[in-house]
Design an enzyme around this catalytic site. Structure first.
Site, PDB file in Angstrom:
ATOM      1  N   THR A 129     -16.436  18.911 -53.613  1.00  0.00           N
ATOM      2  CA  THR A 129     -16.015  18.780 -52.216  1.00  0.00           C
ATOM      3  C   THR A 129     -15.391  17.428 -51.862  1.00  0.00           C
ATOM      4  OG1 THR A 129     -16.921  18.587 -49.959  1.00  0.00           O
ATOM      5  CG2 THR A 129     -18.443  18.197 -51.741  1.00  0.00           C
ATOM      6  N   TYR A 154     -25.925  16.155 -48.463  1.00  0.00           N
ATOM      7  CA  TYR A 154     -25.067  17.186 -49.070  1.00  0.00           C
ATOM      8  C   TYR A 154     -24.085  16.542 -50.057  1.00  0.00           C
ATOM      9  CZ  TYR A 154     -21.098  20.463 -49.326  1.00  0.00           C
ATOM     10  OH  TYR A 154     -20.071  21.268 -49.762  1.00  0.00           O
ATOM     11  N   LYS A 158     -23.806  16.950 -54.099  1.00  0.00           N
ATOM     12  CA  LYS A 158     -22.571  17.433 -54.738  1.00  0.00           C
ATOM     13  C   LYS A 158     -22.019  16.398 -55.727  1.00  0.00           C
ATOM     14  CE  LYS A 158     -21.546  21.558 -52.905  1.00  0.00           C
ATOM     15  NZ  LYS A 158     -21.223  22.766 -53.667  1.00  0.00           N
TER      16      LYS A 158
END
Ligand code: NAP
Ligand code: G4F
Length: 342
Positions: A129, A154, A158
């Site tokens: 991402t 998050y 990731k």
């Protein structure tokens, strides 16, 4: 060709399974057991052509069993707790799903690949991402060489997944790739992400079913594309001769405020803004009706201010570009939500 998609019930899983079926793949979709079959994003006819396998991303033994039974040529690891705001509330499970589970798959592939020379090698796509970049002004446009500076649980999760992929590619020669994808949206986007929240709320306001819309940071800028275009990029990443990491983006950025204005225009609202920060409101110029209010509840403890991707490498190496413009995307989502609430 056989593909295993984790996160088949999510936005991207729904578009990717359609694409792979259209290319003649046999498609297996990992879905965690819910007790009822629920795939609102997948057309019934498409669902009939899929093999749904039940399993949780955090259950290593079950994943191992599935991979060994299915023996896919390609694994697309799309499953995750994908909401950045929620990751501040649930950092541990978010970390496990986007960090630990990536390692689970890489370990399984390492084992399967090394079993015997005759066993076909499994290719692995990891849904990485643009959140890795952190979006600090001055770093844009962000490309494969931009330093990472994650601002949320998050993004940190990731980032660990990203590095595991790179490590296993280099250390064990696994065909493993990171797609560093900028925001991609669609009428199938979860209703708690800002674009869909806006299009759904404005359609409801227009229909007289909702008073106003509450949002958080209106100044955040995102490089928004259409999810249908991005799954084509995921597939191309795994068809490349060599495993590598790629940014997929449109190369254009807009504020949340601009997204609201564009969606409002399509519904006949001319949204004008008054006040600052938490006191800001968005009104329809003609009627004076308040359409948007700020609710600090939607502010995040850590924010990513500016995402603008540079997709040059994907264009040059994969021949991939985002086909859908910002205006086309907003129109597609508004029209779908006007229909969806009828
Ligand atoms: P999404 O709509 O939120 O879908 C997430 C999927 O993960 C759902 O199918 C969900 O299943 C599944 N899942 C969550 N926890 C699981 C578990 N423990 N076991 C098995 N499945 C689990 O996300 P998306 O927008 O399609 O995004 C796909 C991937 O790309 C995600 O990894 C996301 O982080 C990443 N990504 C997305 C974007 C974007 O703009 N959309 C950009 C960059 C990266 P349930 O239906 O059971 O909840
Ligand atoms: O739509 P969002 O929640 O998406 P965000 O945080 O950019 O994350 C999405 O894109 C990432 C790729 O860059 C993916 F990795 C991730 O899985 C996910 O798909 O929020 C976009 C922006 C943020 O700055 C947020 O603070 O909109 C701002 N915002 C303002 N009001 C809001 C709201 N976001 C949400 N969800 N809800 C609001 O009311």
């Amino acid at each position: 060709m056989k593909a295993l998609i984790t996160g088949i019930s999510g936005q991207d899983g729904s578009y990717l399974c359609e694409l792979l079926l259209s290319k003649g793949y046999e498609v297996y979709g990992l879905d965690r057991r819910k007790g009822i079959e629920s795939f609102p994003r997948i057309d019934k006819k498409v669902l009939e052509r899929l093999h749904i396998v039940e399993g949780d991303l955090l259950d290593f033994e079950r994943l191992r069993q599935i991979v060994k039974e299915v023996m896919p040529d390609e694994i697309y690891n799309l499953a995750a707790q994908s909401h950045v705001g929620y990751s501040f509330k649930a950092p541990i499970s978010t970390f496990e799903m986007s960090g630990k589970a990536v390692l689970f798959f890489l370990e399984i592939i390492r084992e399967v690949n090394s079993a015997s020379a005759d066993v076909p090698k499994i290719k692995f796509y990891q849904a990485s991402t643009s959140e890795l970049f952190g979006g600090d002004p001055g770093t844009e446009p962000q490309s494969e060489t931009t330093p990472f500076n994650p601002h949320s649980p998050y993004a940190i999760a990731k980032l660990s997944g990203f590095h595991f992929v790179k490590l296993y590619r280099e250390a064990y020669k696994i065909f493993a790739c990171n797609g560093i994808l900028f925001n991609h949206e669609s009428p199938r986007r979860g209703a708690d992400f800002v674009t869909r929240k806006v299009t759904l709320a404005l359609a409801n306001i227009k229909a007289g079913r909702q008073e106003f819309l509450e949002l958080g940071n209106m100044d955040a800028k995102r490089d928004w594309g259409f999810a249908g275009d991005y799954v084509e990029g995921m597939w191309r990443i795994l068809q490349n001769d060599t495993p590598d990491d790629f940014v997929l983006a449109t190369g254009e950025t807009h504020t949340v405020r601009e997204f609201v204005e564009e969606a409002g225009k399509l519904l006949g609202y001319d949204v004008v803004w008054e006040g600052k920060a938490e006191k800001e409101i968005g009104k329809d110029k003609k009627t004076g009706k308040i359409i948007v209010k700020i609710n600090p509840e939607f502010y995040r403890p850590g924010e990513v201010n500016l995402l603008l991707g540079d997709p040059a490498k994907a264009k040059k190496v994969l021949g991939w570009t985002a086909k859908t413009s910002f205006k086309e995307l907003v129109k597609m989502m508004v029209e779908a939500d006007v229909e969806s609430i009828k």
